[in-house]
Design a protein around this motif. Structure first.
Motif, PDB file in Angstrom:
ATOM      1  N   ALA A  15      25.961  23.332  45.546  1.00  0.00           N
ATOM      2  CA  ALA A  15      27.247  22.900  46.108  1.00  0.00           C
ATOM      3  C   ALA A  15      27.395  23.405  47.543  1.00  0.00           C
ATOM      4  O   ALA A  15      27.763  22.648  48.451  1.00  0.00           O
ATOM      5  CB  ALA A  15      28.396  23.397  45.237  1.00  0.00           C
ATOM      6  N   VAL A  50      27.589  15.089  45.404  1.00  0.00           N
ATOM      7  CA  VAL A  50      28.875  15.479  45.972  1.00  0.00           C
ATOM      8  C   VAL A  50      29.735  14.233  46.209  1.00  0.00           C
ATOM      9  O   VAL A  50      30.927  14.219  45.893  1.00  0.00           O
ATOM     10  CB  VAL A  50      28.682  16.280  47.277  1.00  0.00           C
ATOM     11  N   GLU A 128      34.766  21.956  49.841  1.00  0.00           N
ATOM     12  CA  GLU A 128      33.833  23.050  49.574  1.00  0.00           C
ATOM     13  C   GLU A 128      34.469  24.081  48.653  1.00  0.00           C
ATOM     14  O   GLU A 128      33.851  24.536  47.685  1.00  0.00           O
ATOM     15  CB  GLU A 128      33.402  23.716  50.877  1.00  0.00           C
ATOM     16  N   GLY A 131      34.646  22.536  45.148  1.00  0.00           N
ATOM     17  CA  GLY A 131      33.314  22.357  44.568  1.00  0.00           C
ATOM     18  C   GLY A 131      32.633  23.667  44.225  1.00  0.00           C
ATOM     19  O   GLY A 131      32.073  23.827  43.137  1.00  0.00           O
ATOM     20  N   ALA A 135      31.788  25.166  40.579  1.00  0.00           N
ATOM     21  CA  ALA A 135      30.402  25.512  40.270  1.00  0.00           C
ATOM     22  C   ALA A 135      30.310  26.955  39.789  1.00  0.00           C
ATOM     23  O   ALA A 135      29.576  27.260  38.845  1.00  0.00           O
ATOM     24  CB  ALA A 135      29.511  25.299  41.497  1.00  0.00           C
ATOM     25  N   VAL A 183      32.592  19.596  38.358  1.00  0.00           N
ATOM     26  CA  VAL A 183      31.628  19.904  39.411  1.00  0.00           C
ATOM     27  C   VAL A 183      30.682  20.974  38.988  1.00  0.00           C
ATOM     28  O   VAL A 183      30.761  21.922  38.457  1.00  0.00           O
ATOM     29  CB  VAL A 183      32.324  20.291  40.741  1.00  0.00           C
TER      30      VAL A 183
END
Length: 183
Positions: A15, A50, A128, A131, A135, A183
């Motif tokens: 990610a 993504v 970001e 994500g 993650a 994600v």
């Protein structure tokens, strides 16, 4: 019927790599982009991964409580699927496709997720945070490792994009949150 299969979680490393590459391309930092792409030979596939996590919630059909969707809603959902499928096909051509895919993802974020007072860089930072946070939640650090703190990020960009697309119901927001949480 659209595919609603949850996406497999990205690792924090993948990610971060994909978003760093997007940010390098967005700022026209060719040296950094080359370095990120060189460190991750699967960069085109990561970028499409993504992109799918961004595009699907924004273009998804609203839920049943929203009433009967209009033709534009179906067109938007179909366009999202075509866009993601095209990116997957493009990514199969090899590592040299990363920059073009990144520019397509950045343009999508600029057109659909960036509010008038924002820069696309702000949107990429928020994507970001979401994500990487998801993650990390999917791949927790081993016991004894130093914890990582992330700032809470709202889903305002998805809501705004949905409103721009004519999808203004709570199901849109819930669907976006549910899909992004994979994600």
């Amino acid at each position: 019927m659209p595919d609603t299969t949850p996406l497999a979680p990205m690792t924090p490393h993948t990610a971060i790599s994909a978003i760093n590459y997007l940010r390098a391309v967005q700022t026209d930092d060719a040296d950094a982009a080359r370095e990120f792409a060189g460190a991750e030979p699967r960069m085109p596939e990561l970028l499409v991964d993504v992109a799918e996590r961004i595009v699907v919630p924004v273009t998804a059909l609203p839920g049943p409580e929203a009433g009967e969707p209009c033709e534009d809603t179906f067109a938007l959902e179909a366009l999202g699927r075509v866009f993601v499928t095209s990116l997957w096909i493009w990514a199969q051509a090899g590592p040299d496709t990363a920059e073009g895919i990144a520019r397509a993802v950045i343009d999508f974020a600029a057109q659909f997720l960036t509010e008038d007072h924002e820069d696309v860089a702000d949107t990429l930072r928020q994507l970001e945070a979401v994500g990487v946070g998801q993650a990390l939640a999917a791949h927790p650090a081993p016991t004894g490792a130093h914890p990582v703190r992330l700032t809470a990020v709202s889903f305002r960009q998805l809501e705004v994009a949905g409103q721009r697309a004519g999808v203004t119901n709570s199901r849109f927001t819930q669907a976006g949150r549910g899909r992004l949480s994979e994600v």
